[in-house]
Design a protein around this motif. Structure first.
Motif, PDB file in Angstrom:
ATOM      1  N   ARG B 185       0.839  -1.196   0.000  1.00  0.00           N
ATOM      2  CA  ARG B 185       0.000   0.000   0.000  1.00  0.00           C
ATOM      3  C   ARG B 185       0.872   1.243   0.000  1.00  0.00           C
ATOM      4  O   ARG B 185       1.938   1.257   0.632  1.00  0.00           O
ATOM      5  N   THR B 189      -2.538   5.637   1.841  1.00  0.00           N
ATOM      6  CA  THR B 189      -3.549   4.613   2.145  1.00  0.00           C
ATOM      7  C   THR B 189      -3.224   3.938   3.477  1.00  0.00           C
ATOM      8  O   THR B 189      -4.107   3.686   4.296  1.00  0.00           O
ATOM      9  N   TYR B 190      -1.945   3.653   3.678  1.00  0.00           N
ATOM     10  CA  TYR B 190      -1.560   2.994   4.926  1.00  0.00           C
ATOM     11  C   TYR B 190      -1.858   3.887   6.125  1.00  0.00           C
ATOM     12  O   TYR B 190      -2.404   3.441   7.136  1.00  0.00           O
ATOM     13  N   TYR B 193      -5.468   3.850   6.972  1.00  0.00           N
ATOM     14  CA  TYR B 193      -5.791   2.539   7.570  1.00  0.00           C
ATOM     15  C   TYR B 193      -5.343   2.506   9.034  1.00  0.00           C
ATOM     16  O   TYR B 193      -6.061   2.063   9.920  1.00  0.00           O
TER      17      TYR B 193
END
Ligand SMILES: [Fe+2]
Ligand SMILES: [Fe+2]
Lengths: 340, 202
Positions: B185, B189-190, B193
């Motif tokens: 990722r 995005t990480y 998350y």
């Protein structure tokens, strides 16, 4: 492992007690006041709370069995240390939850005996096999992940001793989950063989994780004791949806494929096809998915899962072999082990 | 050879006789110098020294602490668990033995040590402790005879402070997990998350 307490649909216990006291009790709960042991509570509340805490405690100690089997086979010293610590945590969770249950009026010995005679149950997910190290990684990622989500909602409950225990336990669950995530990422970023092992284990554990939250609640769940008295605070389906929303995209980003599988009586996958229901609904933000096999769920709960008999037998062995130690500890008397 | 070593899972018709439950201890840990002792959990053990040894394993490992105390559950006397903060009252006096006082600031929360009072019995100890320690938030008072509180010594604790135990903490995996996610990722995005991780799920 991780014991979510989701005893399957607590019965709608007929409420027979002083209506004024009951009204005051329910008002407190509605106001978000936590119940402490010295407070008045309906007998049925005490009975349900005991059932929930005892089921949770049973799940913690039975859940430690499959993982314990892998301590000697861990692939490195670091993983071995972490697994030992994790198994120790789970047994500790059992110890704390048995204590909460004891304060609700049942002796620990009675609880251990009821577990091995099948009078009480533990979480269904611990009746499945762990044939590879990949299963250990998936249990910590998927099942401990599910347990944290569930236990977070339980920590929002109304019974003080259970809530403080849940908060304590969740701190340790965070370690289980993170080390699980680390193990799955390691396997999926590793060799072809490691990736296959992880995928096979994922196929075994994904449907079990979906079942983890229990079957759909009754339509009037909010009016039944478990939710009305804030013993649980979120519907099973809602928790399951939040879980899928988080874990399905994470699994797919790592390269795992979500399958719909057939399993044999030993819990091993015999055939699989990609789950075509997996899709993101952009409007709701929810991922759709294929429901697990609920017939299997009921079969396993009734004692006919791949590992039910073995897990209970190990508990019985431990109960019988440990009787002399408990006697020595409990009475202070000199005791001797069974024939060495 | 014992059944355990043989993994012999055959059993007789009946279970062995029931065994009595062990003595039950309440455990508190101190995180840093001069901080109060806070409730950590429970252990079952036949005596105080084994209770503390078990507590060191169970509660002294995953949270670094510099002291652990234990008392038997039956030695604690809890006052009412009030809905509102307790009124201090004006109980005075200094006769009697020493009682260690623990306060509870919210229902479902954890008791923590506050100090000591002298009193001839538990009831008066609670009254005097309430007068002395009921701050604006305290909702319940627990008293335990100070003589019945058992404490770890420095030498008993020191062994837990000597090696890296990050492997049993979530934070011990944070860096590795981030690095490993970077294969799958992108950073943004990480990050999202990870934030959701804490805010919504865990
Ligand atoms: Fe866990
Ligand atoms: Fe656990």
């Amino acid at each position: 492992m991780s014991g979510a307490a989701n005893p399957v649909s607590p019965p709608d216990i007929t409420i027979t007690c002083d209506p004024d006291k009951l009204a005051e009790f329910e008002q407190r709960i509605a106001d978000g006041v936590l119940i402490e042991p010295g407070d008045w509570m309906p007998d049925s509340y005490r009975a349900l709370m005991l059932r929930m805490a005892e089921h949770h405690a049973n799940s913690e100690i039975v859940g430690a069995l499959p993982e314990g089997e892998w301590i000697t086979r861990a692939p490195s010293m670091l993983r071995k240390l972490a697994l030992i610590a994790k198994v120790q945590d789970e047994v500790g969770h059992g110890q704390m939850l048995y204590r909460v249950s004891q304060e609700l009026g049942k002796s620990r010995d009675d609880m251990l005996r009821d577990l091995i005679t099948g009078k009480t149950k533990y979480h269904n997910c611990f009746n499945y096999p762990c044939p590879t190290w990949g299963d250990i990684a998936m249990i910590q990622w998927l099942i401990d992940g599910a347990a944290i989500m569930n236990q977070k909602t339980l920590a929002d409950g109304a019974y003080g001793p259970y809530v403080r225990t849940m908060n304590r336990i969740n701190m340790e669950e965070a370690f289980h989950f993170k080390s699980g995530e680390d193990m799955v990422l390691t396997l999926m970023g590793g060799t072809k063989g490691q990736q296959i092992m992880a995928q096979d284990a994922f196929d075994r554990w994904w449907p079990i994780a979906l079942m983890f939250f229990g079957p759909a609640d009754k339509p009037n769940a909010e009016e039944l004791p478990a939710m009305k008295w804030r013993m649980k605070t979120e519907r099973n389906d809602s928790l399951r949806q939040r879980y899928v929303n988080r874990f399905a995209p994470a699994a797919m980003d790592m390269g795992l494929v979500i399958h719909v599988c057939e399993k044999d009586a030993a819990g091993l996958v015999t055939s699989k096809r990609p789950d075509e229901a997996i899709a993101l609904d952009e409007d709701t933000g929810n991922w759709s998915f294929t429901q697990p096999d609920w017939d299997e769920f009921w079969r396993v709960i009734r004692g006919n899962g791949p590992c039910n008999a073995h897990r209970v037998a190990l508990r019985r062995l431990s109960y019988e072999q440990g009787a002399w130690v408990r006697r020595a500890i409990g009475t202070g008397a000199v005791a001797t082990p069974p024939a060495a | 050879m014992s059944k355990v070593r043989e993994q012999d899972l055959t059993f007789g018709d009946s279970l062995p006789d029931p065994t009595p439950d062990a003595r039950h201890w309440v455990i508190y840990t101190m995180k840093r110098e001069a901080a109060p002792y806070k409730w950590a959990g429970y252990v079952d053990a036949p005596d105080a020294s084994l209770a503390l040894q078990f507590a060191r394993e169970h509660y002294g490992l995953d949270e670094a602490c510099i002291g652990i105390i234990a008392h038997e559950h039956k030695d604690a006397s809890d006052g009412v668990y009030s809905l509102d903060p307790l009124k201090p009252g004006n109980a005075a006096g200094d006769d009697g033995d020493s009682w260690t006082v623990f306060t509870l600031e919210k229902r479902g929360g954890n008791h923590q040590s506050a100090g000591t009072v002298n009193a001839p019995d538990a009831k008066i100890a609670i009254e005097r402790a309430t007068a002395a320690f009921a701050g604006p938030k305290v909702r319940s008072i627990r008293v335990v005879p100070t003589a019945r509180i058992h404490e770890t010594t420095e030498s008993e604790l020191i062994i837990w402070r000597t090696h890296d135990m990050n492997y049993k903490l979530a934070k011990g995996y944070a860096k590795d997990v981030r690095a490993k996610w970077s294969r799958f990722r992108d950073e943004k995005t990480y990050e999202q998350y990870r934030k959701d991780d804490i805010a919504k799920h865990f």
